[in-house]
Design an enzyme around this catalytic site. Structure first.
Site, PDB file in Angstrom:
ATOM      1  N   ASP A 114       0.843  -1.206   0.000  1.00 37.14           N
ATOM      2  CA  ASP A 114       0.000   0.000   0.000  1.00 37.14           C
ATOM      3  C   ASP A 114       0.875   1.252   0.000  1.00 37.14           C
ATOM      4  OD1 ASP A 114       0.947  -0.412   2.621  1.00 37.14           O
ATOM      5  OD2 ASP A 114      -0.849   0.445   3.561  1.00 37.14           O
ATOM      6  N   ASP A 140       6.712   1.444   1.906  1.00 37.84           N
ATOM      7  CA  ASP A 140       6.418   0.439   0.872  1.00 37.84           C
ATOM      8  C   ASP A 140       7.225   0.746  -0.394  1.00 37.84           C
ATOM      9  OD1 ASP A 140       3.562  -0.949   1.811  1.00 37.84           O
ATOM     10  OD2 ASP A 140       3.769   1.121   2.427  1.00 37.84           O
ATOM     11  N   ASN A 192      -2.471   2.703   3.599  1.00 43.09           N
ATOM     12  CA  ASN A 192      -1.929   4.039   3.868  1.00 43.09           C
ATOM     13  C   ASN A 192      -2.749   5.128   3.183  1.00 43.09           C
ATOM     14  OD1 ASN A 192       0.274   3.367   5.526  1.00 43.09           O
ATOM     15  ND2 ASN A 192       1.464   2.736   3.735  1.00 43.09           N
ATOM     16  N   THR A 204       3.121  -5.991   2.622  1.00 34.81           N
ATOM     17  CA  THR A 204       3.509  -4.883   3.497  1.00 34.81           C
ATOM     18  C   THR A 204       2.374  -3.878   3.722  1.00 34.81           C
ATOM     19  OG1 THR A 204       4.426  -3.623   1.641  1.00 34.81           O
ATOM     20  CG2 THR A 204       5.935  -5.090   2.817  1.00 34.81           C
ATOM     21  N   PHE A 259      -0.667  -0.843  12.597  1.00 36.26           N
ATOM     22  CA  PHE A 259      -1.552  -0.313  11.558  1.00 36.26           C
ATOM     23  C   PHE A 259      -2.082  -1.372  10.574  1.00 36.26           C
ATOM     24  CE2 PHE A 259      -2.208   1.434   7.289  1.00 36.26           C
ATOM     25  CZ  PHE A 259      -3.189   2.370   7.547  1.00 36.26           C
ATOM     26  N   ASN A 260      -1.199  -2.188  10.001  1.00 37.25           N
ATOM     27  CA  ASN A 260      -1.661  -3.123   8.955  1.00 37.25           C
ATOM     28  C   ASN A 260      -2.668  -4.139   9.500  1.00 37.25           C
ATOM     29  OD1 ASN A 260      -0.100  -1.928   6.991  1.00 37.25           O
ATOM     30  ND2 ASN A 260       1.643  -3.311   7.306  1.00 37.25           N
ATOM     31  N   HIS A 306       9.653   0.242   8.209  1.00 39.06           N
ATOM     32  CA  HIS A 306       9.031  -1.056   8.522  1.00 39.06           C
ATOM     33  C   HIS A 306       9.069  -2.043   7.344  1.00 39.06           C
ATOM     34  CE1 HIS A 306       7.081   1.289  11.761  1.00 39.06           C
ATOM     35  NE2 HIS A 306       6.789   2.169  10.824  1.00 39.06           N
ATOM     36  N   ASP A 307       8.499  -1.599   6.218  1.00 39.33           N
ATOM     37  CA  ASP A 307       8.271  -2.526   5.101  1.00 39.33           C
ATOM     38  C   ASP A 307       9.565  -2.982   4.433  1.00 39.33           C
ATOM     39  OD1 ASP A 307       5.647  -2.078   5.683  1.00 39.33           O
ATOM     40  OD2 ASP A 307       5.274  -0.749   3.983  1.00 39.33           O
TER      41      ASP A 307
HETATM   42  C1  BDR Z   1       2.944  -0.146   8.598  1.00 40.35           C
HETATM   43  O1  BDR Z   1       1.909   0.819   8.457  1.00 40.35           O
HETATM   44  C2  BDR Z   1       2.122   1.603   7.308  1.00 40.35           C
HETATM   45  O2  BDR Z   1       1.886   2.958   7.560  1.00 40.35           O
HETATM   46  C3  BDR Z   1       3.533   1.334   6.850  1.00 40.35           C
HETATM   47  O3  BDR Z   1       3.594   1.384   5.425  1.00 40.35           O
HETATM   48  C4  BDR Z   1       3.822  -0.054   7.360  1.00 40.35           C
HETATM   49  O4  BDR Z   1       3.419  -1.046   6.437  1.00 40.35           O
HETATM   50  C5  BDR Z   1       3.672   0.124   9.905  1.00 40.35           C
HETATM   51  O5  BDR Z   1       2.774  -0.015  10.958  1.00 40.35           O
HETATM   52 CA    CA Z   2       2.838  -0.515   4.142  1.00 37.24          CA
END
Ligand code: BDR
Ligand code: CA
Length: 308
Positions: free
Chosen positions: A9, A14, A38, A122, A168-169, A238-239
């Site tokens: 996303d 990403d 996102n 991701t 979040f994901n 993160h990703d």
């Molecule tokens: C995740 O949430 C998104 O905002 C980032 O792209 C990542 O995949 C981190 O919590």
């Molecule tokens: Ca992401």
């Protein structure tokens, strides 16, 4: 070369993960599927194409997937990624639009290459869960699934980033995550436990090192990261760690756990509860608990300096 599908996303991190993947000779990216997360699925699809075309890799196909979580309204994160999802860095719009049919693309690519395709996800797990449900052989035919998702509370950094419990994901589509964690697919999880460890963040010094590289990839990376660097003085990637975990498992430490995703609509929404499996009970996930931060950054830096 390992066949890989990226489900994402984009999203600043990403986009960086996409750059790392397409710059890595160990893997062959079969296609990118995008999901709402996102930002809207329209923008995440366009953003994947913007990145690929900018660096001259427009031949990699991009497919739109789901425009909303399975059962809940979409919650986006433009406050983290900018209104366009790519840090408002004026990256040109693509010449070619994404195609439709992301979920079908995942299922068909996996079915045509049984046991050979690694999925790296991701974003929210909506597309992956729908591919697993609608094409029920998919989880058995996938080589492995590496996700960025979850807050496992296994390290001092494993607290949620939407709620104290939830990442979040997973928070965005807990029903999808629940399906994926119960699917028996070989699953590796990069969660906040490692992705918010200071040893992997892009601080100003690391940012300058990327900005000092030549080539389109590094230029794009530094342009889109600027948005977060200016606001928070650092960039959380993160990703990128999910792609790195697929590429370089030897620099990560993992623990085998039994994970339950909470799908209530209360303060526990999207929590990923990880417990050691009991005697005779099966684990359902390998959770990353540490990574060699310098080696991770060296990998990213060297790949971003690759031309074309
Ligand atoms: C995740 O949430 C998104 O905002 C980032 O792209 C990542 O995949 C981190 O919590
Ligand atoms: Ca992401």
């Amino acid at each position: 070369m390992e066949k890989v599908i990226l489900d994402m996303d984009p999203g600043i991190d990403d986009a960086l993960a996409l750059l790392l993947a397409i710059s890595s000779p160990e893997i062959a990216v079969q296609g990118v599927t995008t999901v709402a997360g996102n930002t809207t699925v329209e923008k995440t699809g366009l953003n994947a194409r913007r990145v690929l075309e900018y660096v001259g890799r427009g031949e990699i196909p991009v497919y739109y997937g789901s425009s909303s979580p399975m059962t809940r309204p979409l919650t986006t994160a433009e406050h983290v990624h900018g209104l366009d999802g790519l840090g408002e860095a004026k990256i040109p719009m693509p010449r070619q639009l994404p195609s439709l049919g992301g979920i079908q693309f995942i299922a068909e690519t996996v079915a045509n290459n049984p046991g050979e395709v690694t999925l790296i996800a991701t974003g929210p797990l909506t597309n992956v869960a729908l591919a697993f449900i609608l094409y029920s052989r998919t989880p058995r035919l996938v080589k492995r699934l590496v996700i960025m998702g979850g807050a496992y509370h296994l390290t001092p950094y494993g607290r949620g980033n939407v709620t104290p419990l939830s990442e979040f994901n997973i928070y965005t589509d807990p029903e999808a995550a629940n399906i994926v964690f119960n699917s028996s697919v070989p699953l590796t999880c990069v969660g906040l436990d490692i992705s918010t460890n200071p040893s992997v963040k892009i601080n100003r010094k690391r940012y300058e090192a990327i900005r000092g590289l030549t080539g389109k990839k590094a230029e794009l990376a530094s342009r889109i990261m600027k948005y977060q660097l200016e606001r928070w003085g650092e960039v959380e990637v993160h990703d990128v760690l999910a792609v790195a975990a697929a590429l370089r498992p030897e620099i990560f430490q993992t623990v085998e756990m039994r994970v339950q995703v909470l799908t209530h609509s209360d303060a526990s929404r999207g929590a990923t509860v990880a417990v050691k499996p009991r005697e005779g009970e099966k684990n359902n996930a390998s959770i990353c608990t540490s990574v060699e931060g310098e080696k991770f950054f060296e990998l990213l830096l060297s790949r971003l300096s690759e031309p074309g």
